[in-house]
Design a protein around this motif. Structure first.
Motif, PDB file in Angstrom:
ATOM      1  N   ASP A  20       0.833  -1.203   0.000  1.00 63.98           N
ATOM      2  CA  ASP A  20       0.000   0.000   0.000  1.00 63.98           C
ATOM      3  C   ASP A  20       0.869   1.255   0.000  1.00 63.98           C
ATOM      4  OD1 ASP A  20      -2.637   1.116   0.065  1.00 63.98           O
ATOM      5  OD2 ASP A  20      -2.160   1.819   2.087  1.00 63.98           O
ATOM      6  N   LEU A  21       1.936   1.213   0.779  1.00 68.45           N
ATOM      7  CA  LEU A  21       2.856   2.354   0.828  1.00 68.45           C
ATOM      8  C   LEU A  21       3.537   2.553  -0.521  1.00 68.45           C
ATOM      9  CD1 LEU A  21       4.195   4.210   3.192  1.00 68.45           C
ATOM     10  CD2 LEU A  21       6.187   2.892   2.549  1.00 68.45           C
ATOM     11  N   TYR A  22       3.966   1.445  -1.116  1.00 67.34           N
ATOM     12  CA  TYR A  22       4.650   1.522  -2.406  1.00 67.34           C
ATOM     13  C   TYR A  22       3.760   2.212  -3.430  1.00 67.34           C
ATOM     14  CZ  TYR A  22       7.225   0.015  -6.552  1.00 67.34           C
ATOM     15  OH  TYR A  22       7.943   0.000  -7.713  1.00 67.34           O
ATOM     16  N   GLU A  23       2.486   1.836  -3.435  1.00 69.19           N
ATOM     17  CA  GLU A  23       1.560   2.377  -4.422  1.00 69.19           C
ATOM     18  C   GLU A  23       1.359   3.872  -4.231  1.00 69.19           C
ATOM     19  OE1 GLU A  23      -2.250   0.400  -4.432  1.00 69.19           O
ATOM     20  OE2 GLU A  23      -3.159   2.005  -5.616  1.00 69.19           O
ATOM     21  N   THR A  24       1.440   4.352  -3.010  1.00 68.26           N
ATOM     22  CA  THR A  24       1.146   5.754  -2.763  1.00 68.26           C
ATOM     23  C   THR A  24       2.417   6.594  -2.794  1.00 68.26           C
ATOM     24  OG1 THR A  24       1.113   5.232  -0.412  1.00 68.26           O
ATOM     25  CG2 THR A  24      -0.986   5.321  -1.543  1.00 68.26           C
ATOM     26  N   ILE A  25       3.149   6.657  -1.701  1.00 73.26           N
ATOM     27  CA  ILE A  25       4.279   7.573  -1.667  1.00 73.26           C
ATOM     28  C   ILE A  25       5.618   6.864  -1.734  1.00 73.26           C
ATOM     29  CG2 ILE A  25       4.491   7.683   0.842  1.00 73.26           C
ATOM     30  CD1 ILE A  25       4.656  10.651  -1.558  1.00 73.26           C
ATOM     31  N   GLY A  26       5.627   5.565  -1.466  1.00 70.50           N
ATOM     32  CA  GLY A  26       6.888   4.839  -1.356  1.00 70.50           C
ATOM     33  C   GLY A  26       7.726   4.877  -2.617  1.00 70.50           C
ATOM     34  N   LEU A  27       7.107   4.591  -3.754  1.00 73.59           N
ATOM     35  CA  LEU A  27       7.848   4.574  -5.011  1.00 73.59           C
ATOM     36  C   LEU A  27       8.396   5.965  -5.328  1.00 73.59           C
ATOM     37  CD1 LEU A  27       8.827   3.270  -7.615  1.00 73.59           C
ATOM     38  CD2 LEU A  27       6.578   3.665  -8.594  1.00 73.59           C
ATOM     39  N   LYS A  28       7.553   6.974  -5.117  1.00 71.66           N
ATOM     40  CA  LYS A  28       8.005   8.351  -5.346  1.00 71.66           C
ATOM     41  C   LYS A  28       9.262   8.649  -4.568  1.00 71.66           C
ATOM     42  CE  LYS A  28       4.036  11.209  -6.451  1.00 71.66           C
ATOM     43  NZ  LYS A  28       3.212  12.340  -6.025  1.00 71.66           N
ATOM     44  N   ASN A  29       9.236   8.276  -3.279  1.00 72.06           N
ATOM     45  CA  ASN A  29      10.398   8.517  -2.432  1.00 72.06           C
ATOM     46  C   ASN A  29      11.625   7.795  -2.962  1.00 72.06           C
ATOM     47  OD1 ASN A  29       9.368  10.263  -0.595  1.00 72.06           O
ATOM     48  ND2 ASN A  29       8.791   8.688   0.889  1.00 72.06           N
ATOM     49  N   LEU A  30      11.440   6.564  -3.394  1.00 75.74           N
ATOM     50  CA  LEU A  30      12.572   5.794  -3.905  1.00 75.74           C
ATOM     51  C   LEU A  30      13.173   6.462  -5.133  1.00 75.74           C
ATOM     52  CD1 LEU A  30      11.392   2.086  -3.606  1.00 75.74           C
ATOM     53  CD2 LEU A  30      13.250   3.181  -2.378  1.00 75.74           C
ATOM     54  N   LEU A  31      12.298   6.897  -6.037  1.00 74.87           N
ATOM     55  CA  LEU A  31      12.792   7.460  -7.292  1.00 74.87           C
ATOM     56  C   LEU A  31      13.577   8.747  -7.071  1.00 74.87           C
ATOM     57  CD1 LEU A  31       9.745   6.804  -9.646  1.00 74.87           C
ATOM     58  CD2 LEU A  31      11.986   5.727  -9.757  1.00 74.87           C
TER      59      LEU A  31
END
Lengths: 424, 292, 271
Positions: free
Chosen positions: A76-87
């Motif tokens: 759920d985190l990945y779908e929302t803000i997690g991926l953005k943070n990683l990128l």
């Protein structure tokens, strides 16, 4: 002097001990050696992680000196803000998981999705797939993503034993379904169970219904913000949700329990039907191994404007980061991830990979039936949360949950949702 | 005293200052700055001026979080502070009270998440123990979908909070009551006052100081409450148990609105500080009139 | 006499109410899932301790507990060392800027966590601290420091100043004074500070939720939450896990209840 030194020495020792403890036991992740391939995705459970580890082992064996680092997050985190943070972080992933559709388009616009057309063709990665497999991940003639799985996200699963006992067969029209519901309810069983605490579950189910009633193009226009949420087509569709509430066909606890708790009501026979996607096959294997379950697609709605055989589903895949310096390696990694041999392994674990498998017998029959459904050629509709803007999906899904509990009328709920979308 | 060496002072003070500034002061200044920007976590932020603040004030969900938290605070003042005071009064009048003091404090020791997960199991409307108890008592008509019903969800959270913290305030008040000088109380007793009136007319006014601190902790703690809300309902159903913290976390970590979330966080922090300040003022002003 | 009995009954009932949910959680872990959902109140028929082994190993409770121990110990030690050094200097030494430094720490007593965690998240992200042990040790230490300094400084303020003057006359440097005079005599204050910061770190949830996604680094609060979604309806496992994280805390508490209650209440009241 002596005291002072020994004290200082002790202090330094004490502090460095604490620090050392923390460093050595916590994987410090900021290695800047450039032979690390970073792969990011939302957690798919222990089985998936096992397969990824096998792939990494093989990749490391094939490419001396290289290592693979998985950046795994709660899904759920990945779908929302997690991926953005990683990128945007210091160590962005070279490869990352994403959903096809609006989210892929956004990644291209933001400059995070490499054009991999030539790499896919020249590396031989294309050979692992059937013709046309790249259709949904090709935009403006450029391949932007390597497809991973195609999932049906909503059909209605049913308990065969309950249906047989009550003499019900799988319905094909909405009216037949309501009829079945009333028989099930009379027998003291809840017709449908859903765990909608996180809102996407009902959103997924009724998103499908909305596209059937309003028509898939109107559905797409509304969710793409080209038409208001409180358009009459959606108000009409929402009335079906309100009717289910009035009739008491959905578990009253729907909005207070999690998705897993919703599945559990179905697995334990407290509910006869469960509207959810193909992944439930994997859950059933561990939670209800003896249960005999079948499925039917969302029944046809009389007078509905859309394709009444439409399927709700998503294609997921892996994008090569346009900012990565290791695109060749990334493609090589994906090649080993989707080799015929690995695809068989994915299938055995209950996933539905897009790439060709050397061993078609690996698929569970129910999973195979899901793959066949996807390939049946009916219109494919995207769920609100993965197919469209998340804030839009949240507004619609909140409105659905309100109507499902009967706290608002369809019109009021959608008016409020539209107001929310406008102010943000 | 004058320090013996500058280096000595530096060695003593620098570690605390560095860690603290790095992880609290710098981010605090950064959050204030961010609250004037519009930023989605990607790319470069744009200037928003007071835009985030005016949007917050007109955001109906954010405004509703304040009424929810107000209900929560009032309920916990009763279920935690008032009940804690009553319990302390009873307990301090008993001779063998060690067991009660220990038992009531046990929940305070446990992580809130552990408590919330436990109570979620109790409240679960399909398998939970609460509905089962009601059924076994023949009270099926009182069964509820405790966390899914807008009428009961917020109250259920307050209830759990009371279950945990009544013991905490009991401990604070017990300590205060046990420190009271015995002569005043003894002479009142000799005058023939009943225990009840000694408690309300003498003891409570004497621990006024502690009471006001307890009220303050309850208010500021309530405004910051997150764990219970997040685990039990995460603001649901449909935002009816949404409190400032859960809403703030959603704005930032779900919607990716860093600037807006920062503005919300500054508003909530200022509201908390203002309440603490006003409470102190009010308390100082009234103390004169009541002091014995 | 009757009044006293009545009071005992009343408070006894309330104590039971405080303990009953915990007791229920404990014995339910010995029942099957079907028994828990069908007869939630009944007592178990047999005692099978394998479920504890399962949730400790397979469910990962042991791993979460170890992570919590590391984060709590490291941050508590750091708080005690740094805050006692600074608290001593701020209480006894006059140096330029000492008032400003003290005011800075006092500000920390007022700032709620919401006022800085958003940017702290960005900072940690930027420095690649997330998903390392530092991601929790640093903020837990930083959050504990203001109150610790305040408590320790007030404690030292209350000591007779002749004590320090005598040490000075004996030729002891400030750091020697801190080490050989201060550290032993401020022990009561350190116990309070230690209990307060350790419990704070042990129970902290919000930052742990945001900064640690890596399963192998999760602490008890976040670990238990993912445990509870993984085993959402396997109540037996869930109750076993809950029992295992609560029983040691309760044991610790029963053993040291005086110090712990004093530590928590003093910390809260003075903060």
């Amino acid at each position: 002097m002596k005291f002072r030194q020994s004290f200082k020495a002790k202090m330094v020792l004490a502090i460095s001990l604490v620090l050392a403890l923390a460093i050595t036991t916590g994987c410090s992740k900021s290695e800047t050696t450039d032979k690390v391939l970073r792969v990011a995705f939302g957690s798919g459970g222990a089985d998936a992680q096992d397969i990824w580890d096998q792939i990494a082992t093989k990749f490391k064996a094939d490419h001396a000196g290289w290592t693979v680092e998985f950046q795994v997050q709660n899904d759920d985190l990945y779908e929302t803000i997690g991926l953005k943070n990683l990128l945007t972080s210091g160590n962005p992933p070279d490869i990352y998981f994403e959903w096809a559709g609006a989210r892929l388009v956004n990644k291209i616009a933001d400059g995070y999705a490499a054009d991999i057309t030539d790499l896919v063709k020249n590396s031989g990665l294309a050979d692992e797939f059937n013709d046309g497999a790249f259709a949904s991940t090709t935009l403006d003639g450029k391949i932007r993503m390597v497809p991973y799985t195609s999932d049906v996200t909503n059909v209605i699963w049913y308990n065969k034993a309950i249906f047989a006992n009550l003499g019900i067969t799988a319905p094909t029209t909405w009216a037949q379904m309501l009829d079945a519901c009333s028989k099930i309810k009379d027998a003291g069983i809840t017709p449908f169970s859903i765990g909608n605490k996180d809102l996407w579950v009902a959103g997924n189910w009724f998103g499908h219904l909305f596209s059937r009633v309003a028509g898939d193009s109107v559905y797409d226009q509304i969710l793409s913000k080209n038409k208001p949420l409180n358009s009459p087509e959606f108000v009409k569709a929402m009335q079906y949700v309100a009717d289910l509430h009035t009739a008491g066909y959905v578990n009253a606890s729907a909005n207070s329990i999690t998705d897993n708790e919703g599945y559990s009501l179905f697995f334990q026979g407290k509910a006869a039907m469960l509207p959810i996607g193909s992944w439930i096959v994997a859950n059933a294997k561990t939670d209800a191994p003896t249960m005999d379950m079948g499925w039917f697609n969302l029944p046809a709605i009389d007078g509905g404007a859309g394709d009444q055989k439409s399927i709700m589903g998503v294609t997921t895949g892996y994008i090569v980061n346009d900012k990565s310096e290791k695109k060749d390696m990334a493609i090589d990694f994906l090649k080993s991830a989707f080799s015929a041999e690995m695809v068989a392994t994915w299938s055995k674990a209950g996933f539905t990979p897009v790439a060709k498998s050397g061993d078609s017998a690996a698929l569970d029959p129910l999973t195979q039936s899901m793959v066949d459904l996807l390939n049946s050629g009916a219109t494919l509709v995207a769920p609100p949360d993965t197919g469209y803007d998340l804030k839009m999906a949240d507004a619609l899904n909140t409105a659905i949950s309100e109507v499902l509990d009967g706290v608002k009328t369809p019109q009021k709920a959608l008016d409020d949702a539209q107001a929310k979308v406008e102010t943000k | 005293m004058k320090p013996t060496s500058r280096l000595g002072v530096f060695i003593l003070v620098a570690p605390a200052v560095l860690i603290y500034c790095f992880a609290v002061i710098l981010p605090f200044i950064g959050t204030i700055a961010l609250s004037f920007l519009r930023w989605n976590g990607f790319g470069s932020p744009t200037w928003a001026g007071l835009g985030n603040y005016s949007r917050a004030l007109s955001d109906s969900i954010f405004r509703s979080t304040f009424s929810h938290v107000a209900i929560y605070i009032v309920a916990t003042l009763i279920l935690e502070v008032l009940l804690g005071l009553a319990l302390a009064g009873f307990i301090s009048s008993l001779k063998h009270s060690a067991f009660y003091r220990i038992a009531l404090f046990v929940p305070v020791m446990l992580p809130m998440v552990v408590i919330a997960v436990l109570w979620r199991a109790i409240f679960n409307s399909d398998y939970g123990i609460l509905n089962a108890i009601l059924a076994s008592l023949g009270l099926t008509k009182f069964q509820h979908i405790w966390l899914g019903d807008t009428k009961t969800a917020l109250f259920a959270i307050c209830f759990v909070s009371g279950w945990v913290f009544s013991g905490f305030y009991m401990a604070i008040f017990t300590a205060a009551l046990n420190r009271l000088p015995t002569d005043v109380i003894e002479s009142a007793r000799l005058d023939g006052s009943g225990e009840m009136s000694i408690f309300t007319k003498i003891k409570i006014p004497m621990i006024r100081q502690v009471t006001s601190v307890a009220i303050l902790i309850c208010i500021t703690g309530g405004l910051q409450g997150f764990d219970l809300f997040y685990v039990l309902t995460d603001g649901g159903p449909y935002h009816t148990t949404e409190v400032p913290t859960t809403f703030m976390v959603k704005s930032v970590f779900r919607d990716g609105e860093f600037g807006y979330g920062s503005a919300l966080s500054i508003i909530v922090s200022v509201a908390g500080l203002a309440m603490a300040y006003l409470f102190n003022l009010w308390q100082k002003r009234t103390r004169v009139d009541v002091e014995y | 006499m009757i009044r006293r009995r009545f009071l005992h009954a009343l408070i006894g009932a309330y104590s039971l109410f405080a303990l009953l949910p915990l007791f229920w959680m404990f014995y339910s872990s010995f029942k099957s899932n079907a028994e828990i959902s069908q007869t939630p109140l009944s007592l178990p028929h047999s005692f099978d301790f394998r479920v504890f082994v399962d949730s400790w190993r397979v469910g990962g409770v042991g791993k979460y507990a170890l992570n919590s121990v590391i984060a709590t110990t490291a941050s508590t030690v750091l708080v005690l060392v740094t805050a006692s050094m600074a608290g001593f200097a701020l209480s006894r030494l006059r140096f330029p800027g000492s008032r400003a430094v003290f005011l800075l720490f006092t500000l920390g007593l007022l700032l709620p966590i919401q006022s800085y965690f958003i940017m702290q998240n960005q900072e940690f992200d930027y420095l690649n601290l997330k998903d390392t042990r530092w991601a929790l040790i640093i903020p837990y230490t930083a959050m504990g420091i203001p109150l610790a300094i305040w408590l320790i400084k007030s404690y030292i303020d209350s000591l007779p100043k002749e004590l320090f003057e005598a040490a000075r006359i004996d030729g002891s440097s400030d750091i020697q004074t801190y080490r050989f005079l201060m550290f032993p005599i401020i022990r009561p204050a350190l116990v309070t500070v230690g209990i307060f910061s350790a419990l704070g770190a042990w129970n902290e949830f919000l930052l742990a939720l945001l900064y640690v996604q890596d399963e192998s680094l999760k602490t008890i609060p976040t670990g238990l939450l993912s445990f509870s979604s993984k085993y959402a309806t396997d109540y037996r496992m869930l109750f076993a896990a809950l029992t295992m994280v609560t029983v040691p805390m309760i044991a610790l508490y029963v053993g040291f209840n005086r110090q712990i209650v004093a530590g928590i209440t003093q910390g809260a009241v003075k903060g």
